[in-house]
Design a protein around this motif. Sequence first.
Motif, PDB file in Angstrom:
ATOM      1  N   ARG A 111       0.826  -1.209   0.000  1.00 53.80           N
ATOM      2  CA  ARG A 111       0.000   0.000   0.000  1.00 53.80           C
ATOM      3  C   ARG A 111       0.866   1.267   0.000  1.00 53.80           C
ATOM      4  N   THR A 112       1.958   1.231   0.763  1.00 48.22           N
ATOM      5  CA  THR A 112       2.706   2.458   1.020  1.00 48.22           C
ATOM      6  C   THR A 112       3.235   3.164  -0.238  1.00 48.22           C
ATOM      7  N   ASP A 148      10.384  -8.780  -3.974  1.00 49.00           N
ATOM      8  CA  ASP A 148       9.791 -10.080  -3.645  1.00 49.00           C
ATOM      9  C   ASP A 148       8.648 -10.446  -4.584  1.00 49.00           C
ATOM     10  N   HIS A 159       9.046  -6.380   9.292  1.00 48.07           N
ATOM     11  CA  HIS A 159       9.685  -7.047   8.142  1.00 48.07           C
ATOM     12  C   HIS A 159      10.025  -6.035   7.050  1.00 48.07           C
ATOM     13  N   GLY A 205      11.081  -6.307   2.742  1.00 46.46           N
ATOM     14  CA  GLY A 205      10.902  -7.374   1.772  1.00 46.46           C
ATOM     15  C   GLY A 205       9.999  -8.390   2.459  1.00 46.46           C
ATOM     16  N   LYS A 222       1.943   2.033  11.636  1.00 50.11           N
ATOM     17  CA  LYS A 222       3.387   1.839  11.487  1.00 50.11           C
ATOM     18  C   LYS A 222       4.192   2.532  12.593  1.00 50.11           C
TER      19      LYS A 222
HETATM   20  C1  F6R Z   1       6.557  -5.600  -0.448  1.00 52.87           C
HETATM   21  C2  F6R Z   1       7.436  -5.496   0.701  1.00 52.87           C
HETATM   22  C3  F6R Z   1       6.866  -5.461   2.084  1.00 52.87           C
HETATM   23  C4  F6R Z   1       6.034  -4.200   2.313  1.00 52.87           C
HETATM   24  C5  F6R Z   1       5.474  -4.195   3.726  1.00 52.87           C
HETATM   25  C6  F6R Z   1       4.580  -3.006   3.977  1.00 52.87           C
HETATM   26  O1  F6R Z   1       7.314  -5.630  -1.635  1.00 52.87           O
HETATM   27  O2  F6R Z   1       8.610  -5.453   0.532  1.00 52.87           O
HETATM   28  O3  F6R Z   1       7.922  -5.517   3.006  1.00 52.87           O
HETATM   29  O4  F6R Z   1       6.814  -3.073   2.112  1.00 52.87           O
HETATM   30  O5  F6R Z   1       4.730  -5.360   3.951  1.00 52.87           O
HETATM   31  O6  F6R Z   1       3.410  -3.153   3.222  1.00 52.87           O
HETATM   32  P1  F6R Z   1       2.336  -1.975   3.125  1.00 52.87           P
HETATM   33  O7  F6R Z   1       2.981  -0.886   2.366  1.00 52.87           O
HETATM   34  O8  F6R Z   1       1.192  -2.593   2.372  1.00 52.87           O
HETATM   35  O9  F6R Z   1       1.986  -1.604   4.515  1.00 52.87           O
END
Ligand code: F6R
Length: 249
Positions: A43-44, A72, A143, A145, A208
């Motif tokens: 999402r970010t 990933d 986490h 990736g 977050k």
């Molecule tokens: C996806 C990735 C993940 C996201 C993480 C945050 O390629 O590397 O580490 O960055 O899960 O996800 P959102 O942005 O959806 O909160």
Amino acid sequence: MPDSYLKVTIFRDERTLARSLAERLASDLALQPRQVLGLATGRTPVRLYHELGTLHAHGRADFSQVVTFNLDEFWGLPPDDPGSYRSFMDVHLFNRVGITPEQVNFLRGDADDADAECERYDRAIASADGIDLQLLGIGTNGHIGFNEPSRELAARTHRVRLKESTRRSNAALFGGDVSRVPTEALSMGMGSILRARRIVLIATGKSKARCVERLLTGPITTKLPASFLQLHSAVEVMLDTAAGEFVHS
Ligand code: F6R
């Protein structure tokens, strides 16, 4: 709060953050058009990608010489599956800024042999002479990736079992049905991420705030994979006010 080793910038809101970073990336590309970009899904970065699309449409962001590597991909999905990260990137960035398939490197979730696929990816990063700029999001469990909190972290690209919380936060890609989210993925490892010459981590929203606080001030621990970013000398953490609520300047 004690000083962080990481450079932190807080923006009024998600939109201001996305605009500012998009403008910066576009200026960097104007100065150095041939860049290897490490990219994230989730999402970010969506707003950032859309801002880059707008700049490109106005002739202000040239991606013609860029090479990309994504962090990933879900294991078991072909690239054209609508739930794949490859499809996500096509929709949100590649098609908007004219990045062609020849410029794109992606882990194949439908490869015959996961280990061989991971090795191929690490070799491809090395032959591109490494990643110039790695963009990261952060999971609420810390986490980056798909390097999930655990007793040890893989250095190289590897196959990983996804935590239930991670599967839940990806359900939107599968019509909200968490049972359709693959249970495994391939992910760049911590070593591959930390080898990038520059890293920008973006985090937005209240959910977050805790993991960002731990990233900035906590110990370096495999229980919070993002904490290893404290060891890198060129990381910038970009937050909106909600994600930065524990950060005092
Ligand atoms: C996806 C990735 C993940 C996201 C993480 C945050 O390629 O590397 O580490 O960055 O899960 O996800 P959102 O942005 O959806 O909160």
